[in-house]
Write an enzyme that holds these catalytic residues in place. Structure first.
Site, mmCIF file in Angstrom:
data_model
loop_
_atom_site.group_PDB
_atom_site.id
_atom_site.type_symbol
_atom_site.label_atom_id
_atom_site.label_comp_id
_atom_site.label_asym_id
_atom_site.label_seq_id
_atom_site.Cartn_x
_atom_site.Cartn_y
_atom_site.Cartn_z
ATOM 1 N N GLY A 95 0.753 -1.261 0.093
ATOM 2 C CA GLY A 95 -0.088 0.183 -0.253
ATOM 3 C C GLY A 95 0.867 1.481 -0.602
ATOM 4 O O GLY A 95 2.013 0.884 0.357
ATOM 5 N N GLU A 96 0.255 2.453 -0.071
ATOM 6 C CA GLU A 96 0.692 3.356 0.079
ATOM 7 C C GLU A 96 0.519 4.677 0.626
ATOM 8 O O GLU A 96 -1.201 4.946 0.537
ATOM 9 C CB GLU A 96 1.188 4.260 -1.544
ATOM 10 N N GLY A 97 1.108 5.525 1.327
ATOM 11 C CA GLY A 97 -0.168 6.834 2.523
ATOM 12 C C GLY A 97 0.878 8.135 1.765
ATOM 13 O O GLY A 97 1.811 7.821 0.692
ATOM 14 N N GLY A 98 0.689 8.862 2.405
ATOM 15 C CA GLY A 98 0.679 10.064 2.616
ATOM 16 C C GLY A 98 2.562 9.855 2.915
ATOM 17 O O GLY A 98 3.376 11.243 2.378
ATOM 18 N N GLY A 100 4.442 7.041 2.911
ATOM 19 C CA GLY A 100 5.526 6.254 2.393
ATOM 20 C C GLY A 100 4.829 5.557 1.033
ATOM 21 O O GLY A 100 3.460 5.023 1.846
ATOM 22 N N ASP A 210 -3.757 9.460 18.138
ATOM 23 C CA ASP A 210 -4.569 8.980 16.553
ATOM 24 C C ASP A 210 -4.726 7.829 16.996
ATOM 25 O O ASP A 210 -5.104 6.584 16.310
ATOM 26 C CB ASP A 210 -3.982 9.368 15.439
#
Length: 743
Positions: A95-98, A100, A210
């Site tokens: 997967g990919e996020g904000g 990396g 969070d």
């Protein structure tokens, strides 16, 4: 809708200043797919490492400005290939996020699968700093309920990466989307584990900031679902007068988090309250737009949970209301106190869960002891009972007179008659007395671990009996008193004998498992109710090591009343090599009690020779690779911390193969064998580790603990005294315990 609302956002300082006056947020800055808000980048900075001879380029940043950065050849990440400059091979993209990309990878040397997180291309300096801070934060926290960072490094193109445990199962968010609201029986152990995770995080001086369903992963552990692992520390921060960033997920943000005020661990207590409310009701405590959510968190009380769901106990409203208090000082002071309240709620509700073996919270001793005594006993599967006719059952008990003199099965200890309890109760009671007649009160025979002990049958009666079944409860009480009295008599017999006191303590401890408040046994065994409950829970799960089962056989043999029969059984046990995990001192003590000292010396020599054969090879006989050994030892420590003992043992041995003087691996094997009850091997490794690290106080404590287990009291005292000289705060407590045992 809910998924979008559950994305963390970053707020500018001006919004926080305007909220008390009734205003809403002026703007929401960038927010990322993986739940980590993007920080405002530093401008105009040039990375100085390698400085003047490197090629730089002027590159855009995330906010539209530009900055100078070294222009390096980009490291290509290709599945099936090794990551450049690392020991990892990529398996697949996850997967990919904000911040990396995340890949499944495997360490090519130790073949451990990991989740490899790599900073995305083009990230600005602030995001790079954020990425590194996240890795460091996770690495500070030591808890089986928090994801582990296993490694950290930098690719040839300068991008940092870190390796984490590869977690396979679902998140709490996906579970609730699939199943809806959770039952209290399922939710409560998840919440207890979250409390333990928060305790570890807060002890590191950090707030997670969070906590939400997406960041709670649920694993399968030892056949049990819902093992909690907390992830995503992208916006965690140290306690202080204000956070580095005002950020969070609107549905779970505490008022002080929204307003940018001083915060500590109670910020996460608020989020945990929101999470608990959602788990039990299927809906979060507040809903609406971001602006509406913030105003509700600051000013509005949540709806009564039990008003919406009357099937839940009324005490939940008070418990969650304290979590969701608007002022931090009105909330639970810490996660330990919250977990204790959850345990007390379970006591009120009266149910058991697969996770009732969790360690009790470390609250004040009186409260903890009360919780231990009152927690519902875990339900246990009782095997098919042996079908004994009434006359045969009585015959077995009478035959046991060769071992012990039993009180009548027809009378209670005070002489009152036992009410006819029905066929099943009578059969269970006969089975309990038959097991006790063979002296298997708590420990089963070592060659028949599935054997139901006397205590197993007593618990079976109590598990099956209805609250109104007076006859069954009366019979169970009579059995408890009967067996405790017998065990105390045995304890008294050996307490006064030379070399008999260690065995007496074992009998007293077993007596307390039947009658926790027995006065004589309590005086002579220094166990708190909480410790005794832990011992009992382990017995109910049949978690006995080979050495403990062998010790049980020794206690059964010493229970013989006929002197010749007792000596014959003891000698038989010492002659049986598969049942010989006793240390030399234990053998000497047992043999002296039956007049077999000459035989004991021969056996003890054989045991010492067998133990020495398990010592690691001398370092000169191996090619030393200290760096690889240290990595293997570190992985072994992580496996041991998670209870994966077989894997830890393999890794420790591989480390010693690479470097025979690696003290981390050798001390790890000492701890592992100590936990397993293999005290001979534990002693071998503890002595070797202490030679390598003579000024390690913790190793001295471990060495003393092993000496204590093998009844080498003078050596234990010397080890504890040395630990005290090296500054160990545990040494004085260990010496006091030793004094109590040897008085």
């Amino acid at each position: 809708m809910r998924a979008a609302e559950a994305t963390p956002i970053e707020l500018d300082d001006d919004w926080a200043k305007e909220v008390p006056a009734g205003g809403g947020p002026k703007r929401a800055l960038e927010h990322s797919d993986d739940g980590v808000p993007c920080a405002v980048p530093a401008r105009g900075s040039i990375e100085q490492s390698g400085a003047s001879r490197r090629t730089f380029a002027r590159l855009p940043t995330g906010d539209g400005s530009e900055t100078w950065r070294p222009l390096d050849k980009r490291a290509r990440l290709v599945t099936g290939k090794r990551v450049p400059g690392t020991r990892y091979r990529l398996i697949r993209w996850l997967g990919e996020g904000g911040m990396g990309e995340v890949f499944e990878a495997i360490h090519v040397d130790i073949e451990r699968p990991v989740a490899l997180k790599v900073l995305k291309r083009g990230a600005d300096d602030a995001l790079r700093h954020h990425f590194i801070t996240e890795a460091r934060t996770i690495a500070q926290i030591e808890s089986r309920f928090v994801v582990d960072v296993l490694d950290f490094g930098e690719l040839p193109d300068g991008r940092p990466f870190y390796a984490m445990e590869l977690l396979q199962n679902e998140s709490l968010h996906s579970l609730m989307r699939r199943d809806g609201r959770l039952s209290l029986e399922r939710a409560l152990p998840i919440l207890r584990q979250l409390c333990k995770a928060m305790t570890a995080i807060h002890e590191a001086g950090l707030a997670h900031r969070d906590l939400k369903p997406e960041n709670v992963l649920l694993e399968l552990e030892a056949g049990r679902h819902d093992m909690v692992r907390v992830v995503d520390f992208g916006i965690s921060d140290e306690f202080g007068p204000r956070a580095r960033q005002i950020a969070g997920t609107p549905m779970y943000m505490a008022p002080e988090q929204i307003l940018g005020e001083a915060f500590d661990g109670r910020l996460d207590i608020y989020a945990l309250g929101c999470l608990a409310y959602e788990m039990l009701s299927g809906e979060p405590p507040f809903a609406g737009t971001t602006h509406e959510l913030f105003n509700q968190h600051i000013d509005a009380p949540p709806d009564s949970l039990t008003g919406r769901w009357p099937d839940l106990p009324g005490e939940l409203d008070d418990l969650l209301g304290r979590c969701l208090a608007k002022q931090p000082e009105d909330r639970w002071p810490n996660a330990v106190e919250l977990e204790a309240a959850l345990c007390e709620l379970q006591i009120i509700a009266g149910f058991t869960t697969p996770w009732d073996d969790l360690a009790l919270p470390e609250v004040e001793p009186e409260r903890r002891d009360r919780i231990a005594a009152e927690m519902p006993r875990p339900q246990r599967e009782v095997g098919r009972r042996r079908k004994l006719a009434g006359g045969l059952g009585l015959a077995v008990v009478l035959a046991g007179a060769a071992i012990l003199a039993w009180p009548s099965a027809e009378a209670e200890p005070d002489g009152g008659a036992v009410v006819d309890a029905g066929a099943w109760v009578e059969a269970y009671a006969n089975d309990a007395r038959a097991a006790a007649a063979r002296a298997y009160w708590v420990y089963p025979p070592s060659d028949e671990p599935e054997f139901k002990t006397a205590r197993s049958w007593v618990l079976a009666i109590e598990d099956r009996a209805e609250l109104s079944d007076y006859a069954a409860w009366t019979q169970a009480k009579a059995l408890r008193s009967e067996f405790a009295a017998t065990l105390v008599r045995l304890g008294d017999r050996y307490w006064e004998m030379e070399n008999g006191r260690p065995f007496a303590v074992e009998y007293y401890m077993q007596a307390l498992l039947f009658e926790p408040e027995h006065e004589r046994a309590s005086e002579r065994v220094a166990l708190t109710p909480a410790q005794l409950a832990d011992v009992g829970a382990r017995a109910e799960r049949d978690e006995f090591s080979e050495a403990e089962l062998a010790n049980g056989e020794m206690l059964a043999a010493l229970a013989e009343t006929d002197e010749k029969a007792r000596r014959k059984r003891i000698v038989g046990l010492l002659e049986d090599e598969p049942r010989r995990p006793y240390a030399a001192q234990t053998i000497n003590h047992a043999a002296s009690l039956v007049g077999a000292e000459e035989f004991a010396a021969e056996v003890a020599d054989a045991v010492e020779a067998a133990v020495k054969s398990d010592e690691p090879d001398a370092p000169e006989s191996r090619v030393t690779d200290a760096r690889r050994a240290q990595e293997l030892a570190r992985q072994g420590r992580l496996a041991l911390a998670k209870g994966k003992r077989d894997r830890a043992e393999r890794l420790f041995h591989k480390a010693i193969e690479s470097d025979g003087r690696n003290h981390d691996a050798i001390s790890g094997l000492a701890e592992l064998h100590f936990d397993r009850g293999n005290y001979g091997k534990a002693l071998t490794y503890a002595k070797k580790a202490t030679k390598l690290q003579p000024r390690d106080a913790k190793l001295r404590i471990l060495l003393g603990d092993v000496y204590l287990k093998v009844l080498r009291y003078p050596d234990a005292r010397a080890a504890y005294q040395k630990a005290g000289e090296l500054g160990s705060g545990l040494a004085s407590k260990r010496i006091a315990r030793l004094n109590q045992l040897t008085q």
